[in-house]
Each structure stands twice: as structure tokens, then as C-alpha cells.
Write a protein that holds these residues in place. Structure first.
Motif, mmCIF file in Angstrom:
data_model
loop_
_atom_site.group_PDB
_atom_site.id
_atom_site.type_symbol
_atom_site.label_atom_id
_atom_site.label_comp_id
_atom_site.label_asym_id
_atom_site.label_seq_id
_atom_site.Cartn_x
_atom_site.Cartn_y
_atom_site.Cartn_z
ATOM 1 N N TRP A 24 0.832 -1.206 0.000
ATOM 2 C CA TRP A 24 0.000 0.000 0.000
ATOM 3 C C TRP A 24 0.864 1.253 0.000
ATOM 4 C CZ3 TRP A 24 -1.054 4.517 2.403
ATOM 5 C CH2 TRP A 24 -2.314 5.103 2.168
ATOM 6 N N MET A 25 1.941 1.247 0.752
ATOM 7 C CA MET A 25 2.810 2.415 0.808
ATOM 8 C C MET A 25 3.510 2.652 -0.531
ATOM 9 S SD MET A 25 2.314 3.820 3.684
ATOM 10 C CE MET A 25 3.649 5.031 3.766
ATOM 11 N N LEU A 26 3.696 1.610 -1.325
ATOM 12 C CA LEU A 26 4.294 1.760 -2.651
ATOM 13 C C LEU A 26 3.266 2.185 -3.693
ATOM 14 C CD1 LEU A 26 6.577 -1.416 -2.742
ATOM 15 C CD2 LEU A 26 7.303 0.950 -2.381
ATOM 16 N N ARG A 27 2.109 1.531 -3.696
ATOM 17 C CA ARG A 27 1.052 1.832 -4.659
ATOM 18 C C ARG A 27 -0.294 1.863 -3.943
ATOM 19 N NH1 ARG A 27 1.636 1.650 -10.226
ATOM 20 N NH2 ARG A 27 -0.451 2.555 -10.087
ATOM 21 N N PRO A 28 -0.579 2.944 -3.232
ATOM 22 C CA PRO A 28 -1.840 3.023 -2.480
ATOM 23 C C PRO A 28 -3.075 2.945 -3.359
ATOM 24 C CG PRO A 28 -0.770 5.177 -2.569
ATOM 25 C CD PRO A 28 0.225 4.175 -3.083
ATOM 26 N N ASP A 29 -2.989 3.444 -4.582
ATOM 27 C CA ASP A 29 -4.153 3.411 -5.471
ATOM 28 C C ASP A 29 -4.516 1.983 -5.844
ATOM 29 O OD1 ASP A 29 -1.633 3.434 -6.827
ATOM 30 O OD2 ASP A 29 -2.654 3.786 -8.738
ATOM 31 N N LEU A 30 -3.521 1.177 -6.166
ATOM 32 C CA LEU A 30 -3.791 -0.208 -6.541
ATOM 33 C C LEU A 30 -4.233 -1.042 -5.338
ATOM 34 C CD1 LEU A 30 -0.798 -0.850 -8.969
ATOM 35 C CD2 LEU A 30 -3.192 -0.433 -9.583
ATOM 36 N N MET A 31 -3.588 -0.833 -4.198
ATOM 37 C CA MET A 31 -3.963 -1.619 -3.018
ATOM 38 C C MET A 31 -5.316 -1.189 -2.461
ATOM 39 S SD MET A 31 -1.815 -4.013 -2.686
ATOM 40 C CE MET A 31 -1.879 -4.013 -4.495
ATOM 41 N N ASP A 32 -5.753 0.014 -2.755
ATOM 42 C CA ASP A 32 -7.108 0.417 -2.387
ATOM 43 C C ASP A 32 -8.124 -0.415 -3.165
ATOM 44 O OD1 ASP A 32 -8.654 2.295 -0.763
ATOM 45 O OD2 ASP A 32 -9.345 3.126 -2.659
ATOM 46 N N VAL A 33 -7.829 -0.656 -4.438
ATOM 47 C CA VAL A 33 -8.694 -1.511 -5.252
ATOM 48 C C VAL A 33 -8.607 -2.967 -4.783
ATOM 49 C CG1 VAL A 33 -9.136 -2.372 -7.592
ATOM 50 C CG2 VAL A 33 -8.528 0.029 -7.249
ATOM 51 N N ALA A 34 -7.426 -3.374 -4.299
ATOM 52 C CA ALA A 34 -7.222 -4.757 -3.865
ATOM 53 C C ALA A 34 -7.767 -5.033 -2.465
ATOM 54 C CB ALA A 34 -5.733 -5.101 -3.896
ATOM 55 N N ALA A 35 -8.270 -4.026 -1.777
ATOM 56 C CA ALA A 35 -8.723 -4.182 -0.393
ATOM 57 C C ALA A 35 -9.734 -5.315 -0.185
ATOM 58 C CB ALA A 35 -9.302 -2.861 0.123
ATOM 59 N N PRO A 36 -10.667 -5.586 -1.119
ATOM 60 C CA PRO A 36 -11.643 -6.661 -0.876
ATOM 61 C C PRO A 36 -11.040 -8.038 -0.624
ATOM 62 C CG PRO A 36 -12.412 -5.261 -2.658
ATOM 63 C CD PRO A 36 -11.002 -4.832 -2.348
ATOM 64 N N ILE A 37 -9.819 -8.291 -1.078
ATOM 65 C CA ILE A 37 -9.225 -9.607 -0.841
ATOM 66 C C ILE A 37 -8.218 -9.561 0.314
ATOM 67 C CG2 ILE A 37 -9.604 -10.437 -3.178
ATOM 68 C CD1 ILE A 37 -6.688 -9.837 -3.809
ATOM 69 N N PHE A 38 -8.166 -8.445 1.036
ATOM 70 C CA PHE A 38 -7.270 -8.350 2.189
ATOM 71 C C PHE A 38 -7.983 -7.954 3.473
ATOM 72 C CE2 PHE A 38 -4.099 -7.920 -1.232
ATOM 73 C CZ PHE A 38 -3.137 -8.818 -0.784
ATOM 74 N N ARG A 39 -9.247 -7.596 3.418
ATOM 75 C CA ARG A 39 -9.957 -7.164 4.626
ATOM 76 C C ARG A 39 -9.990 -8.256 5.686
ATOM 77 N NH1 ARG A 39 -13.775 -4.637 0.815
ATOM 78 N NH2 ARG A 39 -13.397 -2.386 0.835
ATOM 79 N N GLN A 42 -10.457 -1.617 -16.563
ATOM 80 C CA GLN A 42 -11.791 -1.413 -15.988
ATOM 81 C C GLN A 42 -12.438 -2.783 -15.779
ATOM 82 O OE1 GLN A 42 -12.539 2.705 -18.577
ATOM 83 N NE2 GLN A 42 -14.220 1.266 -18.270
ATOM 84 N N GLU A 43 -13.027 -2.980 -14.600
ATOM 85 C CA GLU A 43 -13.618 -4.280 -14.295
ATOM 86 C C GLU A 43 -14.788 -4.087 -13.340
ATOM 87 O OE1 GLU A 43 -14.947 -7.899 -13.822
ATOM 88 O OE2 GLU A 43 -13.465 -7.353 -15.364
ATOM 89 N N LEU A 44 -15.888 -4.753 -13.647
ATOM 90 C CA LEU A 44 -17.109 -4.629 -12.850
ATOM 91 C C LEU A 44 -17.030 -5.396 -11.541
ATOM 92 C CD1 LEU A 44 -20.072 -3.714 -12.568
ATOM 93 C CD2 LEU A 44 -20.719 -5.747 -13.898
ATOM 94 N N ASN A 45 -16.439 -6.601 -11.564
ATOM 95 C CA ASN A 45 -16.403 -7.440 -10.372
ATOM 96 C C ASN A 45 -15.259 -7.022 -9.447
ATOM 97 O OD1 ASN A 45 -15.189 -10.115 -9.022
ATOM 98 N ND2 ASN A 45 -17.418 -10.272 -9.174
ATOM 99 N N PRO A 46 -15.543 -6.703 -8.183
ATOM 100 C CA PRO A 46 -14.495 -6.208 -7.269
ATOM 101 C C PRO A 46 -13.381 -7.219 -7.006
ATOM 102 C CG PRO A 46 -16.686 -5.723 -6.398
ATOM 103 C CD PRO A 46 -16.878 -6.656 -7.552
ATOM 104 N N ILE A 47 -13.709 -8.519 -6.951
ATOM 105 C CA ILE A 47 -12.675 -9.511 -6.689
ATOM 106 C C ILE A 47 -11.725 -9.622 -7.881
ATOM 107 C CG2 ILE A 47 -12.219 -11.942 -6.235
ATOM 108 C CD1 ILE A 47 -13.364 -10.526 -3.845
ATOM 109 N N ALA A 48 -12.286 -9.649 -9.084
ATOM 110 C CA ALA A 48 -11.446 -9.692 -10.280
ATOM 111 C C ALA A 48 -10.600 -8.424 -10.386
ATOM 112 C CB ALA A 48 -12.304 -9.870 -11.529
ATOM 113 N N ALA A 49 -11.194 -7.261 -10.087
ATOM 114 C CA ALA A 49 -10.444 -6.002 -10.126
ATOM 115 C C ALA A 49 -9.318 -6.020 -9.105
ATOM 116 C CB ALA A 49 -11.384 -4.825 -9.863
ATOM 117 N N ALA A 50 -9.579 -6.600 -7.929
ATOM 118 C CA ALA A 50 -8.531 -6.726 -6.917
ATOM 119 C C ALA A 50 -7.383 -7.577 -7.445
ATOM 120 C CB ALA A 50 -9.108 -7.335 -5.642
ATOM 121 N N GLY A 51 -7.723 -8.667 -8.142
ATOM 122 C CA GLY A 51 -6.693 -9.500 -8.756
ATOM 123 C C GLY A 51 -5.894 -8.743 -9.800
#
Length: 348
Positions: free
Chosen positions: A126-141, A268-277
Motif C-alpha cells: 500500500w505504501m508503494l502503490r496506495p491506489d492499486l492496493m485500495d482496489v485490492a482491499a476486498p481480498i485483504f480485509r 476497468q472491471e465490474l467485479n471487485p474480486i477480479a479487479a482486486a486480482g
């Protein structure tokens, strides 16, 4: 785009002084069966753990079988998040020579230590790429939850299954050319998600053989001189899934001596899990600072690249604010210690 709850809580608790776990005592056993035990973090006396570089399909199937046989939960965020954290593991070496020893080390850790380690990987990335890890949050909560014993057994089983199938062989090389061989997130997601769920979502990831062929067709058999020799191009994938098309394009670019960092990549991706991937893959494949991922409905909302780059700027500014505050707090703490030491000397 709103910042995720996990990222918000993460930034609220970041501490400039990293806490370290107490060293295990000589009487502690590295193979303790207590699922809640965290005494063995950092153990050095761990048994050999056999691993082999297997196909993506085998890895995904192994992860899914391990999760459902050990836990049986319908949650997919936990097994997907485990593979993501292992793929993001920051230790990278030439030829992934660390893979065997690191796999043995990770496999020996108790489940709660694994969860803490995966949370740390997320925080560091997250500290390196906060924008990408914000999108990846659903698989890390889930790393913030108090997992029950059944889920902890699943964490340990999936970890070992992914390591045994060679996840670190695929993602542990310092050279990004060798980290784009495979889309591990796609194989993992499509295997852990039930077939009926995939059918209901209308979600079918394009086979890598097809995306590789499409990438070669895009660049042209003899190289399009305009595309190949000039940087600054923009690529937008409106139904990105986990980013398989961009994996093939980046791989083909590097084979031709080109640098993906010179181009813009919007997924661009509709499904949050796929977008997290896709967000995880963007880091693993090193698509560069101009690569972004956005969750949204392409058919209803159209091109979301402007929103994606605005989100990136917002999160980077937020990250920099945190870094500055942490640096100030650390400097203040050091100055206070020096002052206390000086006054103590004067008083003596």
C-alpha cells in the motif's frame, strides 16, 4: 472513487516505529499445533518443504481443493488474498533462488502468524502503490478479522498448497519478465469460485493462449514501427478481468526490448474480486507507474480512465501526507530522547 475502509483504517494506525515480535524461547516448538499461537514468528529451525513449479491450472485447483477440504467455507476472499499476498511477497531474487528456502520458512509459521504476515505485505505494498492496493482491499480485509479455528486451518492449508505448487517460483524473480509468465490470480479466482457463480456472473477469463496470440497480432509479425518505437501510448481494457490481456502485451513488449513503463494502462472491471486480482497483477507484472485499475460498469459509465487517474493522484497525496507526518513524529521523538539525555547529564 471513495477510499476503501481498510485503507482508511490502515493509514490511521501506521506507526513510524515498526514493532517487532518477541523472540521465541528455546522451549518453544516450531510445529506447535495451537492455531492461536504466535510465539514462533521468525523461527529459523524449520523443516524442508517440497515445492515444484506447476501449471497455473494445477496451482488454482490445488488452492481450491485445499480451501474447501480444510475449511469448507464459501468465502473466496481468503484463499484469493493468500495467493495475492504470496505473489506480492517483497523478497525478489535473481532467478527466484530464494523460493525454496522462503517457502519452507513461510510454511512453518502458525496460522495467526501467517495472517499477520499477509497483513504486513498488504501494508508495505500500500505504501508503494496506495491506489492499486485500495482496489485490492476486498481480498485483504479478512486479515483484520478474528478468524475462527476452521478459517485458520484453511489459511494454513491454502498457504502450503500455493507454496507447494510454486507460487514463489512464478513471482519471486527480480526480473519482471519472468513474473509475467502466468496470471496466477485468474487461475486462483476461477478455481475457488463455484462454476454456478461464474455462470451467474457471466464471468469467463480469456485463456492465456488466446491473449498471447492477440498481443502478437496487435504488435504485428514484423513490428509496427510506430507502436514499437514510440512510447506514450494508452491502452484501455474495458472488461479487464484480472488483466490477462495486458499480461500478454507486457510480456510481448519485453520480448521485443520495449518498456511497459512508457505507456498508460487502464483496466476497468465490474467485479471487485477480479479487479482486486488485476491490481495485484499490476504490481507483480510491474506494468509501471502509469498503470491503473478501476472498478466500474463500462457499459453504463463508459471510459473511467479519468476517474482512475484522479483516484491515483488522491491516494498518492494521502500517502505522502502520512509519510511526512510519520517522519515529523519520528524526528520529534528523536529530539525528545536527545533532550532527555542532555537534561539527565546536566542534572548529574
Amino acid at each position: 472513487m471513495a477510499q476503501s475502509d481498510l485503507a482508511a483504517r490502515l493509514t490511521a494506525v501506521l506507526n513510524p516505529v515498526r514493532q517487532t515480535a518477541p523472540a521465541p524461547s528455546d522451549t518453544d516448538s516450531a510445529d506447535c499445533g495451537d492455531l492461536g499461537c504466535a510465539r514462533h514468528a521468525g523461527v529459523s529451525d524449520f523443516p524442508h518443504f517440497p515445492i515444484a513449479r506447476r501449471s497455473g491450472a494445477d496451482l488454482g485447483e490445488s488452492v481450491a481443493n485445499a480451501w474447501y477440504s480444510s475449511c469448507g467455507s464459501s468465502r473466496i476472499d481468503i484463499p484469493v488474498g493468500i495467493v495475492a499476498a504470496l505473489a506480492l511477497w517483497p523478497a525478489k531474487t535473481e532467478g527466484a533462488v530464494h523460493a525454496r528456502s522462503l517457502s519452507s520458512y513461510i510454511a512453518a509459521q502458525p496460522p495467526r502468524v501467517l495472517v499477520k504476515g499477509y497483513a504486513d505485505v498488504y501494508a508495505a505494498t500500500w505504501m508503494l502503490r496506495p491506489d492499486l492496493m485500495d482496489v485490492a482491499a476486498p481480498i485483504f480485509r479478512w486479515t483484520e478479522e478474528d478468524l475462527d479455528p476452521q478459517e485458520l486451518r484453511g489459511v494454513a492449508a491454502v498457504t502450503r498448497a500455493a507454496l507447494r505448487a510454486g507460487v514463489l517460483h512464478y513471482t519471486g524473480d527480480r526480473d519482471p519478465r519472468f513474473r509475467t509468465d502466468i496470471d496466477l490470480m485468474s487461475w486462483t479466482i476461477t478455481n475457488v469460485r463455484h462454476h454456478s457463480s461464474r455462470k451467474g456472473l457471466g464471468e469467463y477469463h480469456t485463456p492465456p493462449e488466446i491473449t498471447d496470440l492477440m498481443a502478437r497480432m496487435l504488435w504485428g509479425a514484423t513490428d509496427n514501427p510506430h507502436v514499437a518505437k514510440n512510447g506514450g501510448h494508452s491502452f484501455n481494457e474495458p472488461t479487464a478481468g484480472t488483466g490477462g490481456m495486458f499480461r500478454s502485451m507486457a510480456q510481448d513488449m519485453r520480448d521485443r526490448g520495449l518498456n511497459p513503463h512508457e505507456h498508460k494502462w487502464v483496466m476497468q472491471e465490474l467485479n471487485p474480486i477480479a479487479a482486486a486480482g488485476a491490481a495485484v497483477n499490476t504490481v507483480v507484472w510491474d506494468l509501471g507507474p502509469k498503470a491503473v485499475v478501476v472498478v466500474g460498469d463500462t457499459l453504463a459509465e463508459g471510459d473511467l480512465s479519468r476517474e482512475a487517474y484522479a483516484h491515483q493522484r488522491e491516494l498518492f497525496a494521502h500517502r505522502d501526507t502520512i509519510r511526512n507526518a510519520a517522519a515529523f513524529a519520528l524526528a520529534t521523538r528523536r529530539a525528545s530522547r536527545m533532550l532527555n539525555a542532555l537534561t539527565s547529564d546536566l542534572a548529574a
